[in-house]
Design an enzyme around this catalytic site. Structure first.
Site, mmCIF file in Angstrom:
data_model
loop_
_atom_site.group_PDB
_atom_site.id
_atom_site.type_symbol
_atom_site.label_atom_id
_atom_site.label_comp_id
_atom_site.label_asym_id
_atom_site.label_seq_id
_atom_site.Cartn_x
_atom_site.Cartn_y
_atom_site.Cartn_z
ATOM 1 N N CYS A 92 0.775 -1.045 -0.125
ATOM 2 C CA CYS A 92 0.143 -0.002 -0.085
ATOM 3 C C CYS A 92 0.828 1.199 0.067
ATOM 4 O O CYS A 92 1.635 1.525 1.057
ATOM 5 C CB CYS A 92 -0.953 -0.069 1.073
ATOM 6 S SG CYS A 92 -2.015 1.489 1.617
ATOM 7 N N CYS A 142 0.132 3.917 2.935
ATOM 8 C CA CYS A 142 0.541 3.397 3.992
ATOM 9 C C CYS A 142 2.079 3.456 4.131
ATOM 10 O O CYS A 142 2.771 3.965 5.319
ATOM 11 C CB CYS A 142 0.283 1.769 4.063
ATOM 12 S SG CYS A 142 -1.651 1.119 3.900
#
Length: 264
Positions: free
Chosen positions: A37, A40
């Site tokens: 991600c 993230c």
């Protein structure tokens, strides 16, 4: 993440002890993330920097959702990153996405988390809170969370002119904070109500909203929108401001559907 107790990796097996139980003593910020991600990877270093900067104000617990799918399901994580704050043994707040550092600091401050593990609490009375926040800002005028809190408190206390100035003067990091958006909407609603004549449907609807009768006020505003659904309709402007001032997502969705039925 070794070498610091402020940032830990957490699994399903130790989540209760490391997060739920630990939050009885110290707030725990849980970062639900995954290696693939991009947002993230952008958010992680910011959260770790804050965990160390706050020096015990909170513990950052990292949960890899690919490895700990049971936890992700338990907490209904629908998108990542999602960050959840635990205090007193339970989840008390959360936010999705990679927020800027300033907004994360504001989020923490709104929930009483500050550097060194101290907890700040503010009065529920808006006027008293204004006094408290002004005193805190006198000690540290650079804290954006206090600037935001004061602006919102001024709006709640009915000091509209001062609140409007404080809201517009907010730093970029917190200018778009949801609480600031709602405060601006509250000021707009009051100004619009004051501009309407006595007995006017829009004024009646706005006064009901201001008195806490939100559903009844929206009903009146929708009635006014049926009478005038032009782009310049005061009822349309009022309804948009009501929606901006609400934190209830279900109410916002339902009201938007009702507006669409009137307009289209």
């Amino acid at each position: 993440m070794e070498g610091t107790t402020h940032v830990i990796d957490v699994t399903t097996a130790d989540f209760t002890k490391a997060v739920v139980d630990a939050s009885l003593d110290t707030p725990v910020l849980v970062d639900f993330w995954a290696t693939w991600c991009g947002p993230c990877r952008a958010l992680g270093p910011v959260l770790e920097k804050l965990a160390n900067a706050y020096a015990g104000g909170f513990v950052l617990a990292k949960v890899d959702t690919d490895r700990e799918q049971a936890l992700a399901m338990q907490f209904q994580i629908r998108s990542i990153p999602t960050v959840m704050l635990f205090k007193g043994g339970k989840a008390v707040a959360s936010f999705p996405g990679a927020l800027p550092e300033g907004q994360i600091r504001s989020f923490l401050a709104q929930h009483g988390v500050i550097r060194g593990g101290k907890t700040e609490t503010w009065s529920d009375d808006a006027a008293t809170r204004v006094t408290e926040l002004r005193a805190a800002l006198a000690q540290d005028a650079t804290r954006t969370d206090l600037q935001l809190g004061l602006a919102v408190a001024l709006a709640e206390a009915g000091a509209d002119a001062e609140a409007r100035h404080a809201l517009e003067a907010l730093p970029a990091a917190v200018y778009g904070d949801p609480s600031a958006v709602r405060a601006r909407a509250r000021l707009e609603l009051r100004a619009l109500a004051a501009s309407r004549p006595e007995g006017d449907l829009v004024r009646d609807g706005l006064e009901r909203v201001a008195a806490g009768e939100v559903s009844a006020g929206v009903d009146v505003l929708l009635e006014a929108l049926r009478e005038d659904h032009s782009d310049a309709s005061p009822a349309r402007t009022a309804l948009v401001a009501v929606l901006q001032g609400s934190a209830d997502e279900e109410f916002v969705r339902d009201t938007r559907r009702r507006m669409a039925r009137v307009l289209f």
